[in-house]
Design a protein around this motif. Structure first.
Motif, short mmCIF file in Angstrom:
data_model
loop_
_atom_site.label_atom_id
_atom_site.label_comp_id
_atom_site.label_asym_id
_atom_site.label_seq_id
_atom_site.Cartn_x
_atom_site.Cartn_y
_atom_site.Cartn_z
N ALA A 10 0.83 -1.21 0.00
CA ALA A 10 0.00 0.00 0.00
C ALA A 10 0.86 1.26 0.00
CB ALA A 10 -0.93 -0.01 1.20
N HIS A 11 1.91 1.28 0.81
CA HIS A 11 2.78 2.46 0.87
C HIS A 11 3.49 2.69 -0.46
CE1 HIS A 11 5.29 5.55 2.59
NE2 HIS A 11 6.36 4.91 2.14
N ARG A 15 3.23 5.90 -3.03
CA ARG A 15 4.43 6.57 -3.53
C ARG A 15 4.47 6.57 -5.05
NH1 ARG A 15 8.85 8.43 -0.43
NH2 ARG A 15 7.32 7.89 1.14
N LEU A 16 4.09 5.46 -5.66
CA LEU A 16 4.05 5.35 -7.12
C LEU A 16 3.01 6.30 -7.70
CD1 LEU A 16 5.30 3.77 -9.45
CD2 LEU A 16 3.49 2.10 -9.18
N ILE A 60 -1.89 4.14 -13.18
CA ILE A 60 -2.67 2.93 -13.46
C ILE A 60 -2.12 1.75 -12.67
CG2 ILE A 60 -3.15 1.23 -15.27
CD1 ILE A 60 -3.37 3.64 -17.21
N VAL A 61 -0.80 1.60 -12.65
CA VAL A 61 -0.19 0.49 -11.89
C VAL A 61 -0.47 0.65 -10.40
CG1 VAL A 61 2.02 -0.52 -11.22
CG2 VAL A 61 1.56 -0.02 -13.61
N GLY A 66 -1.45 -1.59 -6.53
CA GLY A 66 -0.84 -1.03 -5.34
C GLY A 66 -1.79 -0.64 -4.23
N GLN A 67 -3.02 -1.10 -4.27
CA GLN A 67 -4.03 -0.79 -3.26
C GLN A 67 -4.17 0.72 -3.05
OE1 GLN A 67 -1.47 -3.07 -2.10
NE2 GLN A 67 -2.63 -4.85 -2.74
N PHE A 68 -4.06 1.49 -4.12
CA PHE A 68 -4.24 2.94 -4.06
C PHE A 68 -5.64 3.25 -4.58
CE2 PHE A 68 -4.07 7.09 -6.19
CZ PHE A 68 -3.70 7.87 -5.12
#
Length: 69
Positions: A10-11, A15-16, A60-61, A66-68
């Motif tokens: 998640a973090h 950040r991504l 998108i990724v 990434g649980q964003f």
């Protein structure tokens, strides 16, 4: 379903997403400066488009894996 070979926590997803948003803003700024100067139109459009595309791929990724969001 396609899965990534790496795990995105998640973090890391947040950040991504931040990197993607910053690249989007930088791409827009490069497009603006490239449009204002006559000698930088092609290079500005190319770099701005590349930065926008890369930024949105990062978003998108981050959203998908990434649980964003």
């Amino acid at each position: 379903m396609l899965t990534l070979a790496i795990s995105i926590k998640a973090h890391t997803g947040i950040r991504l997403a931040e990197v993607g948003e910053a690249l989007g803003a930088l791409g827009g700024l490069v497009l603006l400066v490239g449009a204002m100067t006559p000698f930088g139109r092609r290079a500005g459009a190319a770099l701005g488009g590349l930065a926008l595309a890369t930024g949105f791929v990062c978003l998108i990724v981050a959203t998908r894996w990434g649980q964003f969001g």
